[in-house]
Design an enzyme around this catalytic site. Sequence first.
Site, PDB file in Angstrom:
ATOM      1  CD  GLN A  85      -2.598   1.229   2.663  1.00  0.00           C
ATOM      2  OE1 GLN A  85      -2.187   0.638   3.665  1.00  0.00           O
ATOM      3  NE2 GLN A  85      -3.740   1.884   2.660  1.00  0.00           N
TER       4      GLN A  85
ATOM      5  CE1 TYR B 183      -4.134   4.077  -0.919  1.00  0.00           C
ATOM      6  CE2 TYR B 183      -5.304   4.941   0.969  1.00  0.00           C
ATOM      7  CZ  TYR B 183      -5.322   4.333  -0.259  1.00  0.00           C
ATOM      8  OH  TYR B 183      -6.519   3.972  -0.804  1.00  0.00           O
ATOM      9  CB  SER B 184       1.999   6.925   4.635  1.00  0.00           C
ATOM     10  OG  SER B 184       0.842   6.414   5.224  1.00  0.00           O
TER      11      SER B 184
ATOM     12  CD  GLU C 133      -6.035   0.376   5.885  1.00  0.00           C
ATOM     13  OE1 GLU C 133      -6.203   1.263   5.018  1.00  0.00           O
ATOM     14  OE2 GLU C 133      -5.049   0.326   6.627  1.00  0.00           O
TER      15      GLU C 133
ATOM     16  CB  SER D 146      -3.840   8.175  14.208  1.00  0.00           C
ATOM     17  OG  SER D 146      -4.574   9.387  14.266  1.00  0.00           O
ATOM     18  CG  ASN D 147      -6.947   4.467  17.863  1.00  0.00           C
ATOM     19  OD1 ASN D 147      -6.935   3.977  16.728  1.00  0.00           O
ATOM     20  ND2 ASN D 147      -7.027   3.734  18.956  1.00  0.00           N
ATOM     21  CD  GLU D 148      -4.330  10.140  18.559  1.00  0.00           C
ATOM     22  OE1 GLU D 148      -3.944   9.540  17.530  1.00  0.00           O
ATOM     23  OE2 GLU D 148      -4.051   9.738  19.711  1.00  0.00           O
TER      24      GLU D 148
END
Lengths: 376, 398
Positions: B126, B128-129, B244, B383-385
């Site tokens: 992947q 992406y980042s 995802e 991220s969870n944030e």
Amino acid sequence: MDFNLTEERMMLRDTLRRFLADKYAHENRRALIAAGEPFDTGIYAGLAGLGVLGAMFREDQGGFGGEGFDLMVVFEELGRAGVIEPVLPAVLAGGLIAAIGNGRQRGLADEIIAGTHLAALAQGEAGSRYDLNHVETTAAAKGDAIVLNGIKTHVLYGAEAQTLVVSAREAGAVADAAGISLFLVPVNTPGVTVSGHRNMDAIPSATVALDGVRLAETARLGAAGGGLEALEAAVARGLAALCAEALGAMEAAKDLTISYLKERKQFGLPIGKFQALQHRMADMLIEVEQARSAVINLAGNLDQPRELREIHASAAKNLIGRAGALVAEECIQMHGGIGMTDEYALSHFARRLTMIDHLFGDTDYHLERFIALKAG
Amino acid sequence: MDLNYTREEQAFRTEVRQWLKETLPHELREKVRLGKRLAKADMELWHSLLNARGWLAPNWPRAYGGCEWNAVQRHIFEEEACLAHAPRSLPFGLSMLAPVLLAFGTEDQRQRFLPRILNGRDWWCQGYSEPGAGSDLAAVKTRAVRDGGHYVVNGQKTWTTLGQHANWIFCLVRTDPGAKKQEGISFLLIDMDTPGVTVRPIVLIDGEPEVNEVFFDNVRVPAENLVGEENKGWTYAKYLLTHERTNIAGVGFSTALLTTLKHVAGRVKSGGRPLAENPHFAARMAQAEIDLMAMATTNLRVVSAAAKGQAPGAESSMLKVKGTVIRQELTSLLRRAMGPDALPFQPDFLDGGSNAAALGPDHAAAAAPSYFNMRKLSIFGGSNEVQRTIITKAILGL
Ligand SMILES: Cc1cc2nc3c(=O)[nH]c(=O)nc-3n(C[C@H](O)[C@H](O)[C@H](O)COP(=O)(O)OP(=O)(O)OC[C@H]3O[C@@H](n4cnc5c(N)ncnc54)[C@H](O)[C@@H]3O)c2cc1C
Ligand SMILES: Cc1cc2nc3c(=O)[nH]c(=O)nc-3n(C[C@H](O)[C@H](O)[C@H](O)COP(=O)(O)OP(=O)(O)OC[C@H]3O[C@@H](n4cnc5c(N)ncnc54)[C@H](O)[C@@H]3O)c2cc1C
């Protein structure tokens, strides 16, 4: 009350901080570990030269410190720089030799202070977990010799040491408080097999097999069967050192994270501008200050009677364990991916903080111990 | 409501269990059970076994070789596979790229790529980042410029999981630098054997090079590898992200982890008693179990509510946050349970190359590395944030 450091301790802190800032760059430390070196002997000699080892011992023991605040000042700096050199064994094994050794045995303490001799504490066993009194290793009299049999685990710096301070049982059942003795065992004594490894936090450690190790009576450190009391006192000093080291590591991790929050931009803003992170950083600061106070409480009570000393030892180790986990986990999270890389210093502080919880009793262990001490 | 499994569902569970018992090789099972690291060949073997049974692609339509399982069937399969210590199948081709190709690709692209995901010819990763585009994914800078029948790609991706094993990468690339940032992105498939692609591993906190940097230096990509329309990549990218997250709760993994934890806590002794009898530790384990029991149902509620073949919406963010917190807590408990035996770093044992016995009891060697590794769960996949912000906006309306 006075919360200021003495001038001597301030000087020691400042010179140590300068020395480490100058000589202990993260890249050098990483390269050393990657090369498979247990630690840097040159740095260790340098630390001895600065008086770091001497500061661990009282004047009548050949040092120039030895109080809780001496340990605190030194170990906070070691933690801040991520030092892997063997200062802790000087407190644990060296401290025991200096505290209860006879005249001849105490000669070894002078060499330890000079940094020319390394002694390690061989206390843990496969079945002991965090209990100092759980000793299955036996010490049996055979004629005029004493014969040791057993396996000691998680002996920090065991493969680098020249002498081991070994706890072994001369009398009583496996978990009895009485009947434990301490012995000075040169590693080249026949029957001693040391296998070294590295811990998650890069600290060298070892398993030591004792197979019919014959010692003279003179190898016994302190009174026969009365080793636990001295061991517990030495471990309390070790806990003070470890808690202070954790404090330094927390400060370093926190500082790295503050800088990163100012620097790293996403969505056109430094991520430190997002309140979701700001408040957590504020909580972290509060916990680190609480951790500092817990270390101060322990350092200031290290020479108090057993009960008070141990209450503070367990209180500090419990609080430090909680704060350390929070700091390690939150700093990684707030960094995002970069916080998880081996290349970046933060992951090394996080590993050390986490592994300190597995040394000499974790958060849960010391919580229960605190409750028991308070009830007793 | 009926919380009981139907007779068909029970029969399916038995079938899955039996198949795993007969098919999962002992050596592979032991590696997974002890938390050892899997080699490329291990993962390929697992894929080929699943594929031979027709169970490799739970979400895909039957027409393309998938199972078309419903949420309950997927849950049963995942739970059984985890409890049997089967490896996880790799999501990059199966549950990331494939849904995008099925929804937005051409029939040619589906025929070309989907069979190769099933038969193991292609290993996808992947892309992406980027260094400057993490949570702010729409900030991707990797540039693709059209040149006749090709795109010429320049730039860098990072954190590419298992990119060292991959031969294909799906990338978000910028095709219109002048447009608003979400509107100039395209979704491009790149053969990693093309000249100009360089992969550099990144070692993580557990000592393992699990992720990579991928560099593109004038890489020529045939224009037919564009998915959907040029500059519409952001829509596809977000579609992929919701897929995802379908399995993000990790209930099966947590269930297996809890089983291991109980096993360890029953054996390890603290103060002369099994750790499981220590009231403090028992309370922590029980709390994690209570959370997990509820999570299993939350997960099924959310996943079942989504239309057939579709991914759930913003509700999947709840699964991500709570599911990962539970899984991280379990790895933390397992690490603590090991006591001092969690200290040694044993890469040779974990790599499975040597037959050297590990220091400490079973599960000790992997306890700390896997605790550290699992910190990633709350960072990647949004991220969870970021998930909390999605909940705040899309569900709470704040
Ligand atoms: C028991 C008690 C005693 C008090 N005594 C006094 C007193 O002696 N003198 C006096 O002057 N006042 C006093 N107060 C008032 C107190 O100062 C206010 O309640 C306080 O400032 C919050 O203001 P608010 O109640 O209007 O809530 P709001 O300001 O409306 O806040 C509501 C919620 O939003 C949160 N919030 C607000 N702004 C932000 C932001 N920017 N970011 C994140 N969260 C935010 C708050 O934390 C709170 O949870 C007292 C209040 C209480 C409850
Ligand atoms: C082990 C691992 C594997 C990965 N695998 C892949 C892969 O295969 N392919 C791929 O493309 N990517 C992958 N990633 C990357 C992952 O998706 C990113 O790490 C993630 O999107 C976060 O980006 P970042 O690391 O740049 O952190 P940043 O976005 O810089 O975030 C840093 C911190 O700031 C917080 N933050 C950011 N913005 C906000 C906001 N607006 N409000 C509140 N908090 C905010 C974040 O939550 C985080 O805590 C992987 C990452 C890891 C760690």
